[in-house]
Scaffold this motif. Structure first.
Motif, PDB file in Angstrom:
ATOM      1  N   LYS A  60     -30.576   2.301 -16.682  1.00  0.00           N
ATOM      2  CA  LYS A  60     -29.523   1.519 -16.814  1.00  0.00           C
ATOM      3  C   LYS A  60     -29.567   0.634 -18.221  1.00  0.00           C
ATOM      4  O   LYS A  60     -29.254   0.542 -19.318  1.00  0.00           O
ATOM      5  N   THR A  61     -30.860   0.149 -17.655  1.00  0.00           N
ATOM      6  CA  THR A  61     -32.084   0.063 -19.320  1.00  0.00           C
ATOM      7  C   THR A  61     -32.402   0.399 -20.298  1.00  0.00           C
ATOM      8  O   THR A  61     -31.763   0.757 -21.745  1.00  0.00           O
ATOM      9  N   ALA A  62     -32.260   2.349 -19.754  1.00  0.00           N
ATOM     10  CA  ALA A  62     -32.531   2.925 -20.861  1.00  0.00           C
ATOM     11  C   ALA A  62     -31.033   2.696 -22.047  1.00  0.00           C
ATOM     12  O   ALA A  62     -31.268   2.996 -22.995  1.00  0.00           O
ATOM     13  N   LEU A  63     -30.368   2.949 -21.222  1.00  0.00           N
ATOM     14  CA  LEU A  63     -28.515   3.259 -21.972  1.00  0.00           C
ATOM     15  C   LEU A  63     -29.046   2.220 -22.688  1.00  0.00           C
ATOM     16  O   LEU A  63     -27.755   1.992 -23.794  1.00  0.00           O
ATOM     17  N   MET A  64     -28.966   0.762 -22.197  1.00  0.00           N
ATOM     18  CA  MET A  64     -28.101  -0.603 -22.783  1.00  0.00           C
ATOM     19  C   MET A  64     -29.571  -0.153 -24.169  1.00  0.00           C
ATOM     20  O   MET A  64     -29.416  -0.637 -25.191  1.00  0.00           O
ATOM     21  N   PHE A  65     -30.397   0.081 -24.107  1.00  0.00           N
ATOM     22  CA  PHE A  65     -31.007   0.287 -25.392  1.00  0.00           C
ATOM     23  C   PHE A  65     -30.168   1.762 -26.174  1.00  0.00           C
ATOM     24  O   PHE A  65     -30.742   1.064 -27.268  1.00  0.00           O
ATOM     25  N   GLU A  66     -30.231   1.731 -25.692  1.00  0.00           N
ATOM     26  CA  GLU A  66     -29.010   3.236 -26.663  1.00  0.00           C
ATOM     27  C   GLU A  66     -28.391   2.503 -27.305  1.00  0.00           C
ATOM     28  O   GLU A  66     -28.117   2.637 -28.730  1.00  0.00           O
ATOM     29  N   ALA A  67     -27.743   1.893 -26.577  1.00  0.00           N
ATOM     30  CA  ALA A  67     -26.450   1.633 -27.202  1.00  0.00           C
ATOM     31  C   ALA A  67     -27.160   0.255 -28.145  1.00  0.00           C
ATOM     32  O   ALA A  67     -25.805  -0.182 -29.613  1.00  0.00           O
ATOM     33  N   ALA A  68     -27.714  -0.871 -27.865  1.00  0.00           N
ATOM     34  CA  ALA A  68     -28.959  -1.816 -28.512  1.00  0.00           C
ATOM     35  C   ALA A  68     -29.316  -1.324 -29.776  1.00  0.00           C
ATOM     36  O   ALA A  68     -29.118  -1.836 -30.985  1.00  0.00           O
ATOM     37  N   LEU A  69     -29.834  -0.286 -30.086  1.00  0.00           N
ATOM     38  CA  LEU A  69     -31.040   0.301 -30.901  1.00  0.00           C
ATOM     39  C   LEU A  69     -30.353   1.287 -31.300  1.00  0.00           C
ATOM     40  O   LEU A  69     -31.087   1.952 -32.393  1.00  0.00           O
ATOM     41  N   GLY A  70     -29.384   2.278 -30.708  1.00  0.00           N
ATOM     42  CA  GLY A  70     -29.183   3.765 -31.271  1.00  0.00           C
ATOM     43  C   GLY A  70     -30.575   4.755 -30.607  1.00  0.00           C
ATOM     44  O   GLY A  70     -29.753   6.199 -31.673  1.00  0.00           O
ATOM     45  N   ILE A  71     -31.666   4.179 -29.802  1.00  0.00           N
ATOM     46  CA  ILE A  71     -32.242   5.344 -29.765  1.00  0.00           C
ATOM     47  C   ILE A  71     -32.214   6.115 -28.247  1.00  0.00           C
ATOM     48  O   ILE A  71     -31.356   5.211 -27.240  1.00  0.00           O
ATOM     49  N   GLU A  72     -31.458   7.276 -28.335  1.00  0.00           N
ATOM     50  CA  GLU A  72     -31.034   8.248 -27.185  1.00  0.00           C
ATOM     51  C   GLU A  72     -32.001   7.302 -25.798  1.00  0.00           C
ATOM     52  O   GLU A  72     -32.862   7.171 -25.933  1.00  0.00           O
ATOM     53  N   ALA A  73     -31.022   7.840 -25.079  1.00  0.00           N
ATOM     54  CA  ALA A  73     -31.346   7.571 -23.374  1.00  0.00           C
ATOM     55  C   ALA A  73     -32.423   8.576 -23.236  1.00  0.00           C
ATOM     56  O   ALA A  73     -32.752   8.422 -22.342  1.00  0.00           O
ATOM     57  N   GLU A  74     -31.983   9.356 -22.648  1.00  0.00           N
ATOM     58  CA  GLU A  74     -32.428  10.540 -22.664  1.00  0.00           C
ATOM     59  C   GLU A  74     -34.236  11.165 -22.593  1.00  0.00           C
ATOM     60  O   GLU A  74     -34.771  11.271 -21.639  1.00  0.00           O
ATOM     61  N   PRO A  75     -34.328  11.575 -23.838  1.00  0.00           N
ATOM     62  CA  PRO A  75     -35.506  11.348 -24.130  1.00  0.00           C
ATOM     63  C   PRO A  75     -36.869   9.807 -23.430  1.00  0.00           C
ATOM     64  O   PRO A  75     -37.899  10.219 -23.591  1.00  0.00           O
ATOM     65  N   LEU A  76     -36.563   8.744 -23.961  1.00  0.00           N
ATOM     66  CA  LEU A  76     -36.968   7.911 -23.098  1.00  0.00           C
ATOM     67  C   LEU A  76     -37.404   8.320 -21.693  1.00  0.00           C
ATOM     68  O   LEU A  76     -38.211   7.493 -21.118  1.00  0.00           O
ATOM     69  N   MET A  77     -35.969   8.234 -20.524  1.00  0.00           N
ATOM     70  CA  MET A  77     -36.172   8.849 -19.668  1.00  0.00           C
ATOM     71  C   MET A  77     -36.826   9.476 -19.403  1.00  0.00           C
ATOM     72  O   MET A  77     -37.605  10.020 -18.030  1.00  0.00           O
ATOM     73  N   ARG A  78     -37.730  10.906 -19.932  1.00  0.00           N
ATOM     74  CA  ARG A  78     -38.627  11.462 -20.033  1.00  0.00           C
ATOM     75  C   ARG A  78     -39.845  11.349 -20.257  1.00  0.00           C
ATOM     76  O   ARG A  78     -40.347  11.154 -19.414  1.00  0.00           O
ATOM     77  N   LEU A  79     -39.862  10.420 -21.177  1.00  0.00           N
ATOM     78  CA  LEU A  79     -40.868   9.525 -21.721  1.00  0.00           C
ATOM     79  C   LEU A  79     -41.563   8.923 -20.111  1.00  0.00           C
ATOM     80  O   LEU A  79     -42.474   8.669 -19.688  1.00  0.00           O
TER      81      LEU A  79
END
Length: 108
Positions: A60-79
């Protein structure tokens, strides 16, 4: 050949938490943590703990960062997954437990 010295088998000296990447990005953009937390609907303390690697990034927070900053959620979750795995592998007690499980499994 010593496989631990192969480039594709090497692990970083310390794991990188996705919060560190996000923190660098918001600092580069000049966005305050408080403003970002308000925009995302998060408590400042929750955002700060993620950015300082004291709290894991969730889907959920990854998707929130994606919405707020345009940083894709999936690579963040892989990290986050890589961070979790590397951190777990540094837990000597747990690794000893895995060794014991492997010994028993080899006999089965």
């Amino acid at each position: 050949m010593d496989e631990s010295k192969c480039a594709n088998k090497m692990a970083p000296a310390y794991p990188t938490h996705p919060g560190e990447i996000i923190k660098d990005e918001i600092e580069f953009r000049g966005i305050s943590q408080r403003k970002l937390a308000d925009n995302m609907g998060l408590q400042y303390s929750v955002l700060n703990e993620i950015l300082n690697a004291h709290r894991p990034l969730t889907e959920k927070t990854a998707l929130m960062f994606e919405a707020a900053l345009g940083i894709e959620a999936e690579p963040l979750m892989r990290l986050q997954l890589k961070y979790n795995m590397q951190t777990t592998k540094k837990d000597k007690t747990f690794m000893e437990r895995l060794s014991q499980i492997r010994k028993v499994a080899a006999v089965l």
